[in-house]
Design a protein around this motif. Structure first.
Motif, short mmCIF file in Angstrom:
data_model
loop_
_atom_site.label_atom_id
_atom_site.label_comp_id
_atom_site.label_asym_id
_atom_site.label_seq_id
_atom_site.Cartn_x
_atom_site.Cartn_y
_atom_site.Cartn_z
N LEU A 92 44.15 10.84 -8.78
CA LEU A 92 43.18 11.68 -8.08
C LEU A 92 43.71 12.15 -6.73
O LEU A 92 43.52 13.31 -6.33
CB LEU A 92 41.87 10.90 -7.88
CG LEU A 92 41.04 10.64 -9.15
CD1 LEU A 92 39.90 9.68 -8.85
CD2 LEU A 92 40.50 11.95 -9.72
N LEU A 93 44.41 11.26 -6.03
CA LEU A 93 45.00 11.65 -4.74
C LEU A 93 46.06 12.74 -4.92
O LEU A 93 46.19 13.63 -4.07
CB LEU A 93 45.61 10.43 -4.06
CG LEU A 93 44.62 9.42 -3.48
CD1 LEU A 93 45.34 8.16 -3.01
CD2 LEU A 93 43.82 10.04 -2.31
N ARG A 94 46.80 12.69 -6.03
CA ARG A 94 47.83 13.71 -6.27
C ARG A 94 47.21 15.10 -6.45
O ARG A 94 47.87 16.11 -6.16
CB ARG A 94 48.65 13.34 -7.51
CG ARG A 94 49.61 12.18 -7.29
CD ARG A 94 50.59 12.01 -8.45
NE ARG A 94 51.32 10.77 -8.30
CZ ARG A 94 51.05 9.65 -8.96
NH1 ARG A 94 50.04 9.62 -9.83
NH2 ARG A 94 51.76 8.56 -8.77
N LEU A 95 45.98 15.16 -6.93
CA LEU A 95 45.33 16.46 -7.06
C LEU A 95 45.10 17.09 -5.70
O LEU A 95 45.07 18.31 -5.57
CB LEU A 95 43.98 16.30 -7.77
CG LEU A 95 44.02 16.00 -9.28
CD1 LEU A 95 42.61 15.72 -9.78
CD2 LEU A 95 44.64 17.16 -10.05
N GLY A 96 44.89 16.24 -4.67
CA GLY A 96 44.69 16.74 -3.31
C GLY A 96 43.34 17.35 -3.06
O GLY A 96 43.16 18.09 -2.08
N TRP A 97 42.35 17.04 -3.89
CA TRP A 97 41.03 17.67 -3.76
C TRP A 97 40.07 16.83 -2.94
O TRP A 97 39.14 17.36 -2.34
CB TRP A 97 40.43 17.94 -5.14
CG TRP A 97 41.22 18.89 -5.98
CD1 TRP A 97 42.22 19.72 -5.55
CD2 TRP A 97 41.07 19.13 -7.38
NE1 TRP A 97 42.72 20.46 -6.61
CE2 TRP A 97 42.02 20.11 -7.75
CE3 TRP A 97 40.24 18.61 -8.36
CZ2 TRP A 97 42.15 20.57 -9.06
CZ3 TRP A 97 40.37 19.06 -9.66
CH2 TRP A 97 41.32 20.03 -10.00
N ASN A 98 40.25 15.51 -2.92
CA ASN A 98 39.31 14.63 -2.21
C ASN A 98 39.98 13.26 -2.06
O ASN A 98 40.41 12.68 -3.07
CB ASN A 98 38.00 14.50 -3.00
CG ASN A 98 36.89 13.84 -2.19
OD1 ASN A 98 37.14 13.04 -1.30
ND2 ASN A 98 35.65 14.17 -2.53
N SER A 99 40.05 12.76 -0.85
CA SER A 99 40.71 11.47 -0.61
C SER A 99 39.72 10.32 -0.42
O SER A 99 40.13 9.19 -0.20
CB SER A 99 41.62 11.56 0.62
OG SER A 99 40.87 11.87 1.78
N ARG A 100 38.42 10.62 -0.49
CA ARG A 100 37.41 9.57 -0.33
C ARG A 100 37.18 8.94 -1.71
O ARG A 100 36.38 9.42 -2.50
CB ARG A 100 36.11 10.16 0.23
CG ARG A 100 36.26 10.78 1.60
CD ARG A 100 34.95 11.35 2.14
NE ARG A 100 34.41 12.40 1.27
CZ ARG A 100 34.77 13.66 1.30
NH1 ARG A 100 35.73 14.06 2.15
NH2 ARG A 100 34.22 14.55 0.50
N ILE A 101 37.92 7.87 -1.98
CA ILE A 101 37.93 7.30 -3.33
C ILE A 101 37.69 5.79 -3.27
O ILE A 101 38.39 5.07 -2.55
CB ILE A 101 39.29 7.55 -4.03
CG1 ILE A 101 39.60 9.06 -4.05
CG2 ILE A 101 39.27 6.99 -5.45
CD1 ILE A 101 41.00 9.40 -4.54
#
Length: 370
Positions: A152-161
């Motif tokens: 998900l971080l690699r997508l770069g869309w949202n880092s609140r995970i």
């Protein structure tokens, strides 16, 4: 606290996400006022104990139905389960239009293998129209494992995970009491191309001389045309006496099948968690699965095999597994049960979700983002 989960379908046949909601609701519903919003698609549905279920329209009417029910209930948090389907977008737009915080659980639907599949015809248009924006605007994303968080971080869309594993109701999954070899291998999951069933059949074809007296159970539902393709492949490989397709199994029948296996195999290309892996381990059955899942704990805890995706690795591992003696099967089985009890109990997972909801509502300062 009032929490509302939205899931497009609770049908048993849809597989892991509905099963996850069923297990989670039993414990989360003891901690919060829990509402589940869904549509009815026909067929048998999972049970959702300790939750109130509401039905809304599908299609374009989903937005207006969602807005009505959200205005009526006014939950503190809306938790969206899934990606890609337009009704998920409609529901999130309705929630955020009413300024209700949103948690989004992709449930593996943003994993690289899934995103690449039908990319130009299906995924790219959805990304441009709504999916990227939904992920960006979610107050939090929920990943079930560190590997999913990294993707998900690699997508770069949202880092609140937040990383919180799927829950397993170990009360309904008793540990087997006998590990004497039954000469039975079990695959259990939705029958879909991503699950790697063709890889399993190919590996079994190469191992046919070693499988005298064995049966390989393929349990699960899928699109009829695809299931028929698998059955024809098994026949063409000369495996009709070895491989048995038994359809979907649920409840006590499912537990008995997992307990009866010498080991469980899931040769999947992509899985954000793989709840059935945890269920097999809880029953004391060692597991073979692939690097397409986040289950590296199998080897760290000596309760299974964690292998690259592909026929060669699967063939080699199956050959090792069928030679494991009873004493070692029991040791691996008990190790697997301990792993599930210590890391994936439904009570512990529900508490972590409660803490997450409190966190971003400003009621606590601790976060699960590390």
């Amino acid at each position: 606290m009032k929490v509302l989960h939205y899931i497009p379908s609770l049908a048993i046949s849809t597989g892991g996400v509905a099963a996850y909601i069923s297990v989670l609701s039993a414990e989360l519903g003891k901690l919060v006022e829990l509402h589940i919003v869904t549509s009815y698609e026909g067929g048998k549905e999972v049970e959702t104990p300790n939750a109130v279920v509401h039905r809304i329209r599908t299609g374009l009417l989903c937005y207006f139905s969602a807005k009505m029910i959200l205005s009526e209930l006014r939950p503190d948090v809306v938790h969206i389960n899934g990606c890609w389907q337009p009704q998920l977008a409609f529901f999130q737009w309705a929630a955020q239009g009413l300024r209700i915080p949103v948690v989004l659980s992709p449930h593996g639907m943003l994993e690289p293998w899934i995103v690449k599949r039908h990319f130009w015809t299906r995924k790219w248009p959805a990304i441009q129209l709504y999916q990227r924006g939904l992920v960006k605007r979610a107050d939090y994303l929920h990943a079930t494992a560190d590997a999913e968080k990294e993707n998900l971080l690699r997508l770069g869309w949202n880092s609140r995970i937040a990383v919180i594993p799927n829950a397993v109701n170990i009360v309904d999954l008793p540990l087997k009491n006998n590990w004497s070899p039954k000469r039975r291998i079990v695959f259990m999951s939705r029958l879909h191309v991503k699950k790697g069933i063709e890889l399993l059949l190919e590996a079994l074809r190469h191992l046919k001389p070693d499988l005298d007296g064995y049966e390989v159970i393929i349990a699960g539902e899928g699109e009829p045309d695809y299931v028929e393709t698998l059955k024809k492949a098994a026949i063409s490989f000369g495996l009709s006496e070895v491989v048995k397709f038994v359809g979907g199994v649920y409840g006590a029948e499912k537990v008995c099948l997992l307990q009866s296996a010498d080991f469980f195999v899931l040769p999947t290309y992509s899985e954000n968690f793989g709840i059935v892996v945890a269920e097999a381990l809880a029953c004391g059955t060692p597991v073979i699965t692939t690097h397409g899942t986040p289950w590296r704990e199998l080897e760290e805890n000596e309760c299974g095999w964690y292998i690259p995706v592909g026929v060669n690795a699967l063939e080699e591992t199956l050959k090792k597994a069928i030679s494991v003696k009873e004493k070692n099967l029991e040791r691996m089985g008990r190790n697997g049960r301990y792993l599930v009890e210590s890391s994936f109990s439904s009570q512990g997972v529900a508490l972590r979700f409660l803490q997450l909801y409190k966190d971003f509502l400003g009621k606590d300062s601790n976060h699960y983002t590390s």
